[in-house]
Design a protein around this motif. Sequence first.
Motif, PDB file in Angstrom:
ATOM      1  N   HIS A   1       0.798  -1.221   0.000  1.00 47.49           N
ATOM      2  CA  HIS A   1       0.000   0.000   0.000  1.00 47.49           C
ATOM      3  C   HIS A   1       0.829   1.269   0.000  1.00 47.49           C
ATOM      4  O   HIS A   1       0.478   2.246  -0.639  1.00 47.49           O
ATOM      5  N   THR A   2       1.963   1.254   0.716  1.00 40.31           N
ATOM      6  CA  THR A   2       2.662   2.528   0.933  1.00 40.31           C
ATOM      7  C   THR A   2       4.171   2.417   0.758  1.00 40.31           C
ATOM      8  O   THR A   2       4.921   3.227   1.277  1.00 40.31           O
ATOM      9  N   GLU A   3       4.626   1.418   0.026  1.00 39.33           N
ATOM     10  CA  GLU A   3       6.054   1.140   0.053  1.00 39.33           C
ATOM     11  C   GLU A   3       6.537   0.699  -1.325  1.00 39.33           C
ATOM     12  O   GLU A   3       5.852  -0.083  -1.988  1.00 39.33           O
ATOM     13  N   GLY A   4       7.708   1.181  -1.738  1.00 34.14           N
ATOM     14  CA  GLY A   4       8.298   0.750  -3.009  1.00 34.14           C
ATOM     15  C   GLY A   4       8.843  -0.659  -2.910  1.00 34.14           C
ATOM     16  O   GLY A   4       8.992  -1.211  -1.814  1.00 34.14           O
ATOM     17  N   VAL A   5       9.175  -1.241  -4.066  1.00 39.45           N
ATOM     18  CA  VAL A   5       9.703  -2.606  -4.062  1.00 39.45           C
ATOM     19  C   VAL A   5      10.607  -2.815  -5.277  1.00 39.45           C
ATOM     20  O   VAL A   5      10.435  -2.150  -6.309  1.00 39.45           O
ATOM     21  N   VAL A   6      11.593  -3.711  -5.153  1.00 35.82           N
ATOM     22  CA  VAL A   6      12.396  -4.182  -6.294  1.00 35.82           C
ATOM     23  C   VAL A   6      12.721  -5.647  -6.038  1.00 35.82           C
ATOM     24  O   VAL A   6      12.660  -6.098  -4.892  1.00 35.82           O
ATOM     25  N   ILE A   7      13.080  -6.377  -7.100  1.00 39.26           N
ATOM     26  CA  ILE A   7      13.534  -7.765  -6.911  1.00 39.26           C
ATOM     27  C   ILE A   7      14.855  -7.973  -7.629  1.00 39.26           C
ATOM     28  O   ILE A   7      15.016  -7.648  -8.811  1.00 39.26           O
ATOM     29  N   HIS A   8      15.814  -8.517  -6.881  1.00 40.72           N
ATOM     30  CA  HIS A   8      17.146  -8.833  -7.417  1.00 40.72           C
ATOM     31  C   HIS A   8      17.215 -10.314  -7.757  1.00 40.72           C
ATOM     32  O   HIS A   8      16.768 -11.156  -6.972  1.00 40.72           O
ATOM     33  N   TRP A   9      17.780 -10.627  -8.917  1.00 36.56           N
ATOM     34  CA  TRP A   9      17.877 -12.001  -9.428  1.00 36.56           C
ATOM     35  C   TRP A   9      19.282 -12.467  -9.122  1.00 36.56           C
ATOM     36  O   TRP A   9      20.211 -12.247  -9.903  1.00 36.56           O
ATOM     37  N   HIS A  10      19.417 -13.070  -7.984  1.00 36.16           N
ATOM     38  CA  HIS A  10      20.721 -13.304  -7.364  1.00 36.16           C
ATOM     39  C   HIS A  10      21.526 -14.365  -8.128  1.00 36.16           C
ATOM     40  O   HIS A  10      21.087 -15.511  -8.232  1.00 36.16           O
ATOM     41  N   GLY A  11      22.679 -13.950  -8.649  1.00 31.48           N
ATOM     42  CA  GLY A  11      23.530 -14.883  -9.404  1.00 31.48           C
ATOM     43  C   GLY A  11      23.372 -14.752 -10.905  1.00 31.48           C
ATOM     44  O   GLY A  11      24.185 -15.278 -11.656  1.00 31.48           O
ATOM     45  N   ILE A  12      22.318 -14.063 -11.346  1.00 26.95           N
ATOM     46  CA  ILE A  12      22.143 -13.821 -12.782  1.00 26.95           C
ATOM     47  C   ILE A  12      22.939 -12.565 -13.117  1.00 26.95           C
ATOM     48  O   ILE A  12      22.755 -11.518 -12.485  1.00 26.95           O
ATOM     49  N   ARG A  13      23.810 -12.659 -14.124  1.00 24.96           N
ATOM     50  CA  ARG A  13      24.763 -11.563 -14.329  1.00 24.96           C
ATOM     51  C   ARG A  13      24.162 -10.366 -15.054  1.00 24.96           C
ATOM     52  O   ARG A  13      24.757  -9.309 -15.091  1.00 24.96           O
ATOM     53  N   GLN A  14      22.991 -10.526 -15.660  1.00 25.97           N
ATOM     54  CA  GLN A  14      22.334  -9.392 -16.327  1.00 25.97           C
ATOM     55  C   GLN A  14      23.229  -8.801 -17.408  1.00 25.97           C
ATOM     56  O   GLN A  14      23.381  -7.571 -17.505  1.00 25.97           O
TER      57      GLN A  14
ATOM     58  N   TRP B   1      19.760  -2.712 -16.024  1.00 22.58           N
ATOM     59  CA  TRP B   1      18.588  -2.072 -15.390  1.00 22.58           C
ATOM     60  C   TRP B   1      17.627  -3.109 -14.814  1.00 22.58           C
ATOM     61  O   TRP B   1      16.671  -2.752 -14.139  1.00 22.58           O
ATOM     62  N   ALA B   2      17.864  -4.403 -15.093  1.00 26.71           N
ATOM     63  CA  ALA B   2      16.982  -5.449 -14.562  1.00 26.71           C
ATOM     64  C   ALA B   2      17.583  -6.143 -13.342  1.00 26.71           C
ATOM     65  O   ALA B   2      17.088  -7.172 -12.891  1.00 26.71           O
ATOM     66  N   ASP B   3      18.654  -5.562 -12.784  1.00 24.06           N
ATOM     67  CA  ASP B   3      19.333  -6.215 -11.657  1.00 24.06           C
ATOM     68  C   ASP B   3      18.542  -6.099 -10.355  1.00 24.06           C
ATOM     69  O   ASP B   3      18.815  -6.824  -9.396  1.00 24.06           O
ATOM     70  N   GLY B   4      17.595  -5.176 -10.311  1.00 20.56           N
ATOM     71  CA  GLY B   4      16.707  -5.110  -9.148  1.00 20.56           C
ATOM     72  C   GLY B   4      17.347  -4.596  -7.877  1.00 20.56           C
ATOM     73  O   GLY B   4      17.088  -5.116  -6.790  1.00 20.56           O
ATOM     74  N   THR B   5      18.185  -3.553  -7.991  1.00 21.80           N
ATOM     75  CA  THR B   5      18.748  -2.935  -6.792  1.00 21.80           C
ATOM     76  C   THR B   5      18.255  -1.487  -6.741  1.00 21.80           C
ATOM     77  O   THR B   5      18.602  -0.682  -7.606  1.00 21.80           O
ATOM     78  N   ALA B   6      17.453  -1.183  -5.726  1.00 22.52           N
ATOM     79  CA  ALA B   6      16.910   0.175  -5.591  1.00 22.52           C
ATOM     80  C   ALA B   6      18.063   1.150  -5.429  1.00 22.52           C
ATOM     81  O   ALA B   6      19.036   0.866  -4.735  1.00 22.52           O
ATOM     82  N   SER B   7      17.972   2.298  -6.090  1.00 24.71           N
ATOM     83  CA  SER B   7      18.982   3.371  -6.041  1.00 24.71           C
ATOM     84  C   SER B   7      20.263   3.030  -6.797  1.00 24.71           C
ATOM     85  O   SER B   7      21.152   3.860  -6.899  1.00 24.71           O
ATOM     86  N   ILE B   8      20.406   1.829  -7.288  1.00 27.00           N
ATOM     87  CA  ILE B   8      21.614   1.476  -8.025  1.00 27.00           C
ATOM     88  C   ILE B   8      21.239   1.223  -9.481  1.00 27.00           C
ATOM     89  O   ILE B   8      21.686   1.927 -10.380  1.00 27.00           O
ATOM     90  N   SER B   9      20.360   0.226  -9.717  1.00 28.87           N
ATOM     91  CA  SER B   9      20.021  -0.122 -11.099  1.00 28.87           C
ATOM     92  C   SER B   9      18.674   0.445 -11.531  1.00 28.87           C
ATOM     93  O   SER B   9      18.374   0.463 -12.720  1.00 28.87           O
TER      94      SER B   9
END
Length: 554
Positions: free
Chosen positions: A55-68, A73-81
Amino acid sequence: MGGKARHFKWEVEYMHWSPDGEEGVVMGINGQFPGPTIRARAGDTIHVELTNRLHTEGVVIHWHGIRQIGTPWADGTASISQCAINPGETFLYRFKVDKAGTYFYHGHYGMQRSAGLYGSLIVDVAEGEKEIFQYDGEFNILLSDWWHKGSHEQEVDLSSNPMRWIGEPQTLLINGRGQFNCSLAAHVSNSSASPCKLRGNEQYAPHILRVHPNKTYRLRIASTTALASLNLAIGNHKMLVVEADGNNLQPFSVDNMDIYSGESYSVLFTTNQDPSKNYWISISVRGREPRTPQGLTILNYHPNSASKLPPSPPPIAPRWDDYEYSKSFTNKILALKGSPTPPPTHHRRIFLLNTQNFIDGHTKWAINNVSLVLPATPYLGSIKYGLNAAFNRKSPPDRFRPDYDVMRPAANQNSTYGSGVYMLRFNTTVDVILQNANALRANVSEIHPWHLHGHDFWVLGYGEGKFTEKEEAKFNLKNPPLRNTAVIFPFGWTALRFVADNPGVWAFHCHIEPHLHMGMGVVFAEGVRRLGKIPNEALGCGLTGKMLMNNLHN
Ligand SMILES: O=C1O[C@H]([C@@H](O)CO)C(O)=C1O
């Protein structure tokens, strides 16, 4: 071969759930906890259309071990990617899974991993190719740790003055299931825990592994714990370790194994024990004084009933602070013959000293005396478009003071915040020497598993005390394992090598979530100017958001 496109539509939401018998709130995906398992083949492209139903919060998902590779931009790190996905918004994660192996995904914003935002990602060998190890069946277990206190309160506790430490988890979970109110092993333990009365359909009922006698199984294991280092055993069964972090190993046999947060493994085991019994699978805390009961599930031999509990106590883990034991396990991890070997020399060597510090009374972790704070504008966009005001343009230091005494609490415990980036020259070979040190309290140094985004690295060696150049002679350049996560042992160092050949901006950090939250990470960037257009949906915040608005109005 082209590979398949695999499409998923996910909604992230908070839900009431009972991971360990106590009802709490978890972050679920499509009504599931843990989130759905993604299964694909090497060469496939994954499309996850992720809608934020928080309801009130941002979200991202990181695909751990996938080198992208080609999709930073699909690495899923808020403020980084990317910018965090706002409530009601949808973001498309589209990326290629290029290498078979055992992976997972998890939230990478605040303490969302501790809140339960995670799941498994399994990549099989490409269509028409054969696995190099032979087995009759396979299982997958994702390990995590669970607190009864919510993740928002944990965030406030960690950043308060004085800091309130989150403490040890209440429960260890195997595929999101653990027991807090009861113990599966009550009938064989002398503790006061009551036996579990389970029908099997409870949210916290253990995930049973059903096997047939005299077969060989592959067990895939990944740890997405927020804090706990673990030791895993299958009662009475040997395990042959064959894969780590999506890379094949020279197989070696063990009775139990350590797994740090951010690591994944595959082991082979053969069901060659007395088939009239069932056996324990146990996970226990390592490296921190254990205040959390073992996590348990059952290896169920056909045709026994799954509710037939093993008649003897669960495996006893090595003593939590038996680091020699952990080191001897870690030193057995070597690349399978024929694996890629590292370049023989480096272009740049970065020494990263890990210390626990104070900033204005707040407890923090710092790297070369800089505690990472992430900027409002994701680095990927601000570097690509030259938005110099977005973060501290001064490069953080490549070294720490040579006279720093790693065996004692810092003489000056004060540190500073920073948001600087290590700019790596494209295609160069970079060494990182992770240097552990004493924490704030005398005679304490903790385990930190460091995870690199966007790359695998070779682990060239581990050592005690302060790294000196002469230890370079002991580096393993012949068969070092390729990994994306490597541990530094208390008062020790770990040497890594990687090639900066993946255009993007990549986090490198302690995978203990509260430690990252307290600043224990750095940011690497390479080849960003080579990238084509970054999708607008990754950029709609901070200075890149303003840039998009201006472009629209001009
Ligand atoms: O970051 C940490 O803080 C505590 C302790 O050092 C201070 O309470 C702990 O065990 C950590 O890992």
